[in-house]
Design a protein around this motif. Structure first.
Motif, PDB file in Angstrom:
ATOM      1  N   GLU A  21     -12.630   5.874  -0.357  1.00 26.31           N
ATOM      2  CA  GLU A  21     -13.216   6.796  -1.270  1.00 26.31           C
ATOM      3  C   GLU A  21     -12.483   6.728  -2.781  1.00 26.31           C
ATOM      4  OE1 GLU A  21     -13.902  10.553   0.735  1.00 26.31           O
ATOM      5  OE2 GLU A  21     -14.583   9.684   2.190  1.00 26.31           O
ATOM      6  N   GLN A  22     -12.308   5.463  -3.409  1.00 26.12           N
ATOM      7  CA  GLN A  22     -11.423   5.464  -4.653  1.00 26.12           C
ATOM      8  C   GLN A  22     -11.950   6.275  -5.523  1.00 26.12           C
ATOM      9  OE1 GLN A  22     -12.000   3.130  -2.347  1.00 26.12           O
ATOM     10  NE2 GLN A  22     -10.574   1.659  -2.394  1.00 26.12           N
ATOM     11  N   GLN A  23     -13.176   6.039  -5.967  1.00 23.59           N
ATOM     12  CA  GLN A  23     -14.010   6.447  -7.163  1.00 23.59           C
ATOM     13  C   GLN A  23     -14.075   8.263  -6.907  1.00 23.59           C
ATOM     14  OE1 GLN A  23     -14.613   4.750  -9.673  1.00 23.59           O
ATOM     15  NE2 GLN A  23     -14.955   6.938 -10.875  1.00 23.59           N
ATOM     16  N   GLU A  33     -11.785  13.254  -9.220  1.00 23.15           N
ATOM     17  CA  GLU A  33     -11.205  14.537  -8.695  1.00 23.15           C
ATOM     18  C   GLU A  33      -9.920  14.463  -9.602  1.00 23.15           C
ATOM     19  OE1 GLU A  33     -10.742  15.659  -4.749  1.00 23.15           O
ATOM     20  OE2 GLU A  33     -13.007  15.713  -4.217  1.00 23.15           O
ATOM     21  N   LEU A  34      -9.057  13.765  -9.617  1.00 23.62           N
ATOM     22  CA  LEU A  34      -8.067  13.533 -10.191  1.00 23.62           C
ATOM     23  C   LEU A  34      -8.304  13.997 -12.113  1.00 23.62           C
ATOM     24  CD1 LEU A  34      -5.897  10.786  -8.712  1.00 23.62           C
ATOM     25  CD2 LEU A  34      -5.603  13.124  -8.747  1.00 23.62           C
ATOM     26  N   ALA A  58      -3.050   4.271 -12.453  1.00 25.62           N
ATOM     27  CA  ALA A  58      -2.595   3.273 -11.276  1.00 25.62           C
ATOM     28  C   ALA A  58      -3.485   3.066 -10.484  1.00 25.62           C
ATOM     29  CB  ALA A  58      -1.388   3.937 -10.565  1.00 25.62           C
ATOM     30  N   LEU A  59      -4.511   3.958 -10.273  1.00 24.65           N
ATOM     31  CA  LEU A  59      -5.538   3.626  -9.236  1.00 24.65           C
ATOM     32  C   LEU A  59      -6.595   2.826  -9.878  1.00 24.65           C
ATOM     33  CD1 LEU A  59      -6.471   7.174  -7.287  1.00 24.65           C
ATOM     34  CD2 LEU A  59      -5.743   5.063  -6.424  1.00 24.65           C
ATOM     35  N   ALA A  60      -6.899   3.113 -11.230  1.00 15.86           N
ATOM     36  CA  ALA A  60      -7.783   2.153 -11.919  1.00 15.86           C
ATOM     37  C   ALA A  60      -7.471   0.649 -11.812  1.00 15.86           C
ATOM     38  CB  ALA A  60      -7.819   2.730 -13.278  1.00 15.86           C
ATOM     39  N   THR A  88       0.866  -1.132  -0.009  1.00 16.49           N
ATOM     40  CA  THR A  88      -0.039   0.213   0.130  1.00 16.49           C
ATOM     41  C   THR A  88       0.818   1.303  -0.157  1.00 16.49           C
ATOM     42  OG1 THR A  88      -1.767  -1.174   1.284  1.00 16.49           O
ATOM     43  CG2 THR A  88      -1.729   1.093   1.117  1.00 16.49           C
ATOM     44  N   ILE A  89       1.900   1.133   0.622  1.00 17.18           N
ATOM     45  CA  ILE A  89       2.803   2.456   0.808  1.00 17.18           C
ATOM     46  C   ILE A  89       3.451   2.405  -0.762  1.00 17.18           C
ATOM     47  CG2 ILE A  89       5.082   3.395   1.739  1.00 17.18           C
ATOM     48  CD1 ILE A  89       4.525   1.903   4.378  1.00 17.18           C
ATOM     49  N   GLN A  90       3.818   1.596  -1.330  1.00 13.84           N
ATOM     50  CA  GLN A  90       4.307   1.798  -2.824  1.00 13.84           C
ATOM     51  C   GLN A  90       3.112   2.377  -3.742  1.00 13.84           C
ATOM     52  OE1 GLN A  90       5.790  -2.137  -3.925  1.00 13.84           O
ATOM     53  NE2 GLN A  90       7.619  -2.089  -2.582  1.00 13.84           N
ATOM     54  N   LEU A  91       2.080   1.762  -3.515  1.00 16.11           N
ATOM     55  CA  LEU A  91       0.653   2.540  -4.272  1.00 16.11           C
ATOM     56  C   LEU A  91       0.733   4.149  -3.795  1.00 16.11           C
ATOM     57  CD1 LEU A  91      -1.321   2.049  -6.117  1.00 16.11           C
ATOM     58  CD2 LEU A  91      -2.911   1.553  -4.175  1.00 16.11           C
ATOM     59  N   ILE A  92       0.893   4.432  -2.676  1.00 12.59           N
ATOM     60  CA  ILE A  92       0.596   5.669  -2.270  1.00 12.59           C
ATOM     61  C   ILE A  92       2.085   6.749  -2.934  1.00 12.59           C
ATOM     62  CG2 ILE A  92       0.729   7.363  -0.411  1.00 12.59           C
ATOM     63  CD1 ILE A  92      -0.953   5.333   1.141  1.00 12.59           C
TER      64      ILE A  92
END
Length: 659
Positions: free
Chosen positions: A207-209, A214-215, A240-242, A147-151
């Protein structure tokens, strides 16, 4: 005992049974202490497990509480603290890891001023506080680091320590590979970094979506302003989020606001063992699972069945006394339900549960009410979920089945090895689970930092909590025989005195082993024989693991202290595999201890940080001048005073601290 039982009150409470050696046999709860406890002593249980336990009871203790819920919580607190032999016990001595964002108090509170104007994201294990923002718990360190790598990839938050952050003059490699926005050197504004922190928190809260939307708006705004490079960066973040959302395969419309934090619990019982597989979902993201294997399952299930029967009788008696119609016989809890309830009661005593639990089997309402009261939240449980939660539960069930099958296969192999070793040495062992081996090894570097290790094999596995290291002192460097004499004497001197006073209880942690292995040949065995003779111990316990022809692995031979012929085992022998496993573990444990001691000796057992008067700047100059702590330790007082800022008095203090 019967007089004590007759004096018990008819109130809710918890009871504990003890054996002749003070060991706790069983901890139970009851809505009516007198009726429940008396049921153990008013009938003959024969040769059952219950009868075995009752025959060993010499003392009991009871505690009266106000309600069944209090009794349940106290019962499981005592089970975790006392480790009774006839209760289902889950051992989990490791706290769960969290993801921490320093100085962040919530998605809308902004940043903590000055000291932490740019919060960092970090792996954390321990007690949480109100100074920082914590997300989790996570089932494993791997899940946190992923998760840290994703952030880092999406929100580009810093991960460096504050000391590094405060002393940077140019951005680090993480900035170059676009894993950090470079706040240490002012390459991102406070406002932009604060927005990234808030977006990261919202993402972790599920709240990913909304974050993606917003991005996308920001990306389009930059594109309209012809800022295509910034727009491309945002496009990569969205991608990356998708990808994460696709991997999770979560339909957010199927999850309520309280359903984004869920624990999924699946239980499987087979072969006398049990597994509870815990899968964690936080913020709608499946973080992985973790398998737990309880002990004392067979004994506890037999006793729990009797206790459940007694509770039915108590409930019927209560209803009859109240003048109502007799209750229908209640269905006894299955083995899976008993294991699941034991896990929930013990696990959530120290870990706050999420508002929703998805379970493979139903549990009693009393348990949920007690956990809700303790956690201060409304706790809901589902055991027949639908849609996404059904998928999660099926995954947890399959994971639990695989984990239990793997455990049974490993234990079967280890049990075969134990039996093979006992048979090969013709040892008189009644209970293989209590067969205990202690193995000793000596380690040093050219006589420096000599240490001895003692590792313990029992219950078909290495018992890490019983390992011991011994610092060897007062001998000639490199004299392994003298080192072996010292460690064996220190290990068994007090035990031998206890044995001389009378037989030790068979389950005592300090009992003598059934086999003592020493890493070495006839010389080491001769030394062990001298020690055991002087202490009055049985020489047949000692065996040396001697290198075979050409000192090749797999050709080891066993040398005995009681005069028996040397024993050569076949290279594919299960007994030899176990001996090699124990010997290698002793060697590993000795090597790691020796290296740590050697490093301590060479640096005087102290660090520069511990020396008064040596601050960060002086420490940096010393390390730069002498190439490290070891170089500083090797420097004389005259060398130390050549460093800027180091007076002779301070140089003498440094020299004393490192020698």
């Amino acid at each position: 005992m019967l007089l004590e039982v007759a004096a018990l009150p008819g109130l809710p409470g918890v009871y504990r049974y003890f054996d002749a050696h003070g060991g706790v046999l069983y901890v139970g709860k009851a809505r009516d202490l007198k009726r429940r406890v008396s049921s153990y002593f008013q009938k003959d249980h024969g040769g059952t497990r219950i009868g075995l336990m009752v025959s060993r009871i010499v003392r009991m203790e009871t505690t009266v509480v106000r309600s069944e819920a209090e009794a349940l919580l106290l019962e499981n607190n005592l089970i975790k603290a006392l480790n009774p032999k006839f209760n289902i016990l889950f051992r989990d001595d490791k706290s769960y890891p969290y993801l921490k964002i320093t100085g962040a108090r919530g998605p809308d509170s902004g940043l903590v001023p000055q000291a932490q104007r740019f919060p960092r994201v970090a792996y954390y294990r321990g007690a949480v506080d109100r100074k920082h923002r914590y997300f989790g718990p996570y089932p494993s360190a791997w899940a946190v680091k992923e998760t840290i790598q994703l952030i880092q990839k999406v929100f580009r938050l810093r991960t460096c320590e504050d000391t590094v952050f405060n002393n940077r003059s140019r951005p680090c490699l993480l900035y170059q590979i676009r894993r950090c926005s470079g706040p240490c050197v002012g390459l991102v504004s406070n406002e932009d970094y604060a927005r990234d922190v808030r977006d990261a928190e919202r993402f972790l809260l599920g709240e990913q979506q909304q974050v993606v939307d917003e991005l996308q708006s920001q990306m389009m705004a930059h594109a309209e302003m012809l800022e295509f490079e910034r727009a491309a960066e945002l496009r990569n973040r969205i991608a990356a989020l998708a990808k994460v959302q696709h991997q999770q395969s979560v339909d957010e419309s199927s999850l309520s606001s309280t359903g984004k934090d869920v624990d999924i619990l699946a239980v499987k019982v087979a072969g006398g063992r049990a597994c509870v597989n815990l899968a964690m979902v936080r913020g709608g993201r499946h973080l992985g699972d973790r398998a737990f294997f309880p002990t004392h399952v067979e004994e506890a299930i037999a006793l729990a069945a009797d206790e459940a029967t007694a509770e039915v009788v108590e409930a019927a008696a209560d209803d009859t006394e109240a003048g109502s119609a007799p209750v229908e016989p209640l269905e006894l809890l299955t083995a899976e339900q008993q294991v699941l309830q034991a896990f929930m009661a013990q696990h959530y005593l120290g870990t706050a549960p999420p508002p929703l639990l998805v379970l493979s089997h139903p549990v009693q309402r009393t348990l949920l009410q007690a956990l809700s009261t303790q956690a201060g939240i409304k706790l809901n449980a589902l055991h027949q979920p639908r849609e996404q939660r059904r998928i999660w539960l099926d995954m947890a069930i399959k994971g639990g089945e695989l984990a239990l099958a793997r455990l049974l296969a490993e234990e079967g192999s280890q049990r075969e090895r134990t039996r093979a070793l006992v048979d090969a040495l013709d040892l008189a062992v009644d209970n293989l689970e209590l067969f205990r081996v202690e193995c000793f090894d000596i380690s040093h570097t050219a006589g420096e930092a000599t240490q001895a290790s003692c590792v313990v094999y029992e219950d078909h596995k290495m018992q890490n909590s019983l390992y011991r290291r011994f610092n060897i002192e007062g001998i000639t460097g490199g004299d392994d025989y003298a080192a072996m004499r010292q460690v064996l004497t220190r290990r068994y001197e007090k035990l031998a005195a206890l044995v001389a006073e009378g037989p030790l209880p068979p389950d005592a942690k300090t009992r003598l082993p059934d086999l003592v292995l020493v890493d070495g040949g006839r010389g080491q065995v001769a030394m062990a024989r001298e020690v055991f003779q002087s202490l009055g111990l049985d020489l047949s316990l000692i065996a040396g693991v001697e290198k075979g022809e050409g000192r090749k692995v797999g050709l080891e031979e066993l040398v005995f202290a009681d005069g028996r012929e040397k024993l050569t085992l076949a290279p594919d022998s299960a007994a030899l595999m176990l001996v090699a496993q124990i010997r290698d573990e002793a060697h590993r444990f000795a090597i790691t201890g020796m290296r740590a001691k050697r490093a301590s000796v060479r640096t005087g057992g102290s660090k520069l940080e511990d020396i008064p008067g040596v601050g960060p700047k002086k420490r940096a100059k010393l390390l730069q001048r002498f190439g490290g702590v070891r170089g500083v330790a090797q420097a004389g007082v005259d060398d130390l005073v050549t460093v800027e800022g180091i007076s002779r008095d301070l140089a003498e203090e440094i020299y004393r601290a490192l020698h």
